[in-house]
Design a protein around this motif. Structure first.
Motif, PDB file in Angstrom:
ATOM      1  N   VAL A 183    -149.420 -13.012  44.513  1.00  0.00           N
ATOM      2  CA  VAL A 183    -149.827 -14.267  45.131  1.00  0.00           C
ATOM      3  C   VAL A 183    -150.669 -13.956  46.359  1.00  0.00           C
ATOM      4  N   GLY A 184    -151.155 -14.977  47.017  1.00  0.00           N
ATOM      5  CA  GLY A 184    -151.992 -14.792  48.194  1.00  0.00           C
ATOM      6  C   GLY A 184    -151.224 -14.190  49.363  1.00  0.00           C
ATOM      7  N   ILE A 185    -151.967 -13.719  50.319  1.00  0.00           N
ATOM      8  CA  ILE A 185    -151.408 -13.082  51.513  1.00  0.00           C
ATOM      9  C   ILE A 185    -150.462 -14.055  52.224  1.00  0.00           C
ATOM     10  N   ASP A 186    -149.242 -13.604  52.469  1.00  0.00           N
ATOM     11  CA  ASP A 186    -148.180 -14.358  53.144  1.00  0.00           C
ATOM     12  C   ASP A 186    -147.752 -15.621  52.397  1.00  0.00           C
ATOM     13  N   ASN A 187    -148.129 -15.779  51.142  1.00  0.00           N
ATOM     14  CA  ASN A 187    -147.857 -17.018  50.424  1.00  0.00           C
ATOM     15  C   ASN A 187    -146.555 -16.922  49.622  1.00  0.00           C
ATOM     16  N   SER A 188    -145.459 -16.843  50.349  1.00  0.00           N
ATOM     17  CA  SER A 188    -144.170 -16.683  49.675  1.00  0.00           C
ATOM     18  C   SER A 188    -143.762 -17.927  48.894  1.00  0.00           C
ATOM     19  N   GLY A 223    -140.104  -5.134  52.716  1.00  0.00           N
ATOM     20  CA  GLY A 223    -140.272  -3.769  53.189  1.00  0.00           C
ATOM     21  C   GLY A 223    -139.791  -3.563  54.608  1.00  0.00           C
ATOM     22  N   SER A 224    -139.695  -4.650  55.367  1.00  0.00           N
ATOM     23  CA  SER A 224    -139.251  -4.590  56.756  1.00  0.00           C
ATOM     24  C   SER A 224    -138.605  -5.915  57.101  1.00  0.00           C
ATOM     25  N   ASP A 225    -137.639  -5.894  58.014  1.00  0.00           N
ATOM     26  CA  ASP A 225    -137.030  -7.153  58.422  1.00  0.00           C
ATOM     27  C   ASP A 225    -138.034  -8.069  59.124  1.00  0.00           C
ATOM     28  N   SER A 226    -139.140  -7.518  59.596  1.00  0.00           N
ATOM     29  CA  SER A 226    -140.183  -8.351  60.204  1.00  0.00           C
ATOM     30  C   SER A 226    -140.864  -9.244  59.167  1.00  0.00           C
ATOM     31  N   ASP A 227    -140.682  -8.966  57.887  1.00  0.00           N
ATOM     32  CA  ASP A 227    -141.248  -9.789  56.809  1.00  0.00           C
ATOM     33  C   ASP A 227    -140.412 -11.045  56.532  1.00  0.00           C
ATOM     34  N   TYR A 228    -139.246 -11.145  57.158  1.00  0.00           N
ATOM     35  CA  TYR A 228    -138.351 -12.269  56.894  1.00  0.00           C
ATOM     36  C   TYR A 228    -139.018 -13.620  57.160  1.00  0.00           C
ATOM     37  N   GLU A 229    -139.772 -13.727  58.240  1.00  0.00           N
ATOM     38  CA  GLU A 229    -140.433 -15.001  58.559  1.00  0.00           C
ATOM     39  C   GLU A 229    -141.376 -15.424  57.438  1.00  0.00           C
ATOM     40  N   VAL A 230    -142.058 -14.458  56.834  1.00  0.00           N
ATOM     41  CA  VAL A 230    -142.967 -14.751  55.718  1.00  0.00           C
ATOM     42  C   VAL A 230    -142.177 -15.261  54.515  1.00  0.00           C
ATOM     43  N   LEU A 231    -140.972 -14.761  54.328  1.00  0.00           N
ATOM     44  CA  LEU A 231    -140.175 -15.118  53.154  1.00  0.00           C
ATOM     45  C   LEU A 231    -139.384 -16.418  53.294  1.00  0.00           C
ATOM     46  N   LYS A 232    -139.281 -16.964  54.480  1.00  0.00           N
ATOM     47  CA  LYS A 232    -138.490 -18.180  54.675  1.00  0.00           C
ATOM     48  C   LYS A 232    -138.895 -19.327  53.744  1.00  0.00           C
ATOM     49  N   PRO A 233    -140.196 -19.618  53.572  1.00  0.00           N
ATOM     50  CA  PRO A 233    -140.550 -20.712  52.650  1.00  0.00           C
ATOM     51  C   PRO A 233    -140.089 -20.452  51.213  1.00  0.00           C
TER      52      PRO A 233
END
Length: 169
Positions: A116-121, A12-22
Motif C-alpha cells: 500500500v502507499g507510504i504510511d497508509n495503514s 520493525g520498530s515501536d516508533s511505527d506504532y503511530e502509523v499502524l493506529k488507523p
C-alpha cells in the motif's frame, strides 16, 4: 474454521506504532482480532522467521508488516509463510518513505507482498478485510457499508461546496 478472523500487525520498530493506529482501529471496528509485535528483519531475524513459520498454526490469516528504510520485514515474513502479507512502507527521515516503498514493492518472483502507499495503514487493513471477507461473509456487508458511507460523504462535501459557491457569487 476460526470463530473470529485474526490479523497480525508486525512493525520493525515501536516508533511505527503511530502509523499502524488507523489499521488497528479499522480491524477492531470490524471485529477482527489483532496481534501486534515488534520484530526486525535485521536485528531479530530469528524471531521474524519463527513468527512467520508459526503464524498460520497460531490462527493468523493475514499479516500486515510495516517497515521503513530498507524495509525488508514484509519480504522476510513472506518468505516463510504462504499467508497473504501486506507491506506498509513507513516514511523515513531521508527519502520520505520512497526507499521503503521501492524495497517492499520490488519483491522477487515467487515471494509476493501486497503493498500500500507510504504510511497508509488503513488501506492495508481494508485490503486485509477484503481478503478475509472471502471466508467470513459478514465482512462483505461491512465493506459495502464502508464504501457506501464514503460515497455519501463525498456527495455531502459536494453539496456543501455548491452551497458555498452559490453564497460567494
Amino acid at each position: 474454521m476460526n470463530e473470529n478472523p485474526k490479523v497480525a500487525l508486525i512493525m520493525g520498530s515501536d516508533s511505527d506504532y503511530e502509523v499502524l493506529k488507523p489499521a488497528i482501529s479499522f480491524l477492531k471496528e470490524n471485529d477482527i482480532e489483532v496481534v501486534c509485535n515488534v520484530m526486525s528483519a535485521h536485528r531479530t531475524p530469528d524471531l521474524a522467521k519463527d513468527f512467520a513459520k508459526n503464524a498460520e498454526a497460531d490462527g493468523i490469516e493475514v499479516i500486515i508488516a510495516a517497515a521503513g528504510m530498507a524495509a525488508h520485514l514484509p519480504g522476510v515474513l513472506a518468505a516463510f509463510t504462504t499467508l497473504p502479507v501486506i507491506g506498509i512502507p513507513v516514511k523515513g527521515k531521508v527519502l520520505d518513505g520512497v526507499d521503503a516503498l521501492h524495497s517492499i514493492v520490488q519483491m522477487p518472483s515467487g515471494i509476493p507482498v501486497a503493498t500500500v502507499g507510504i504510511d497508509n495503514s488503513k488501506n492495508a487493513a481494508i485490503l486485509a478485510v477484503q481478503i478475509l471477507s472471502l471466508k467470513y461473509p459478514y465482512l462483505k456487508g461491512r465493506l459495502k457499508k464502508f464504501k457506501e458511507d464514503m460515497r455519501n460523504e463525498v456527495i455531502k462535501k459536494n453539496e456543501r461546496l455548491q452551497e458555498k459557491i452559490m453564497a460567494d457569487c
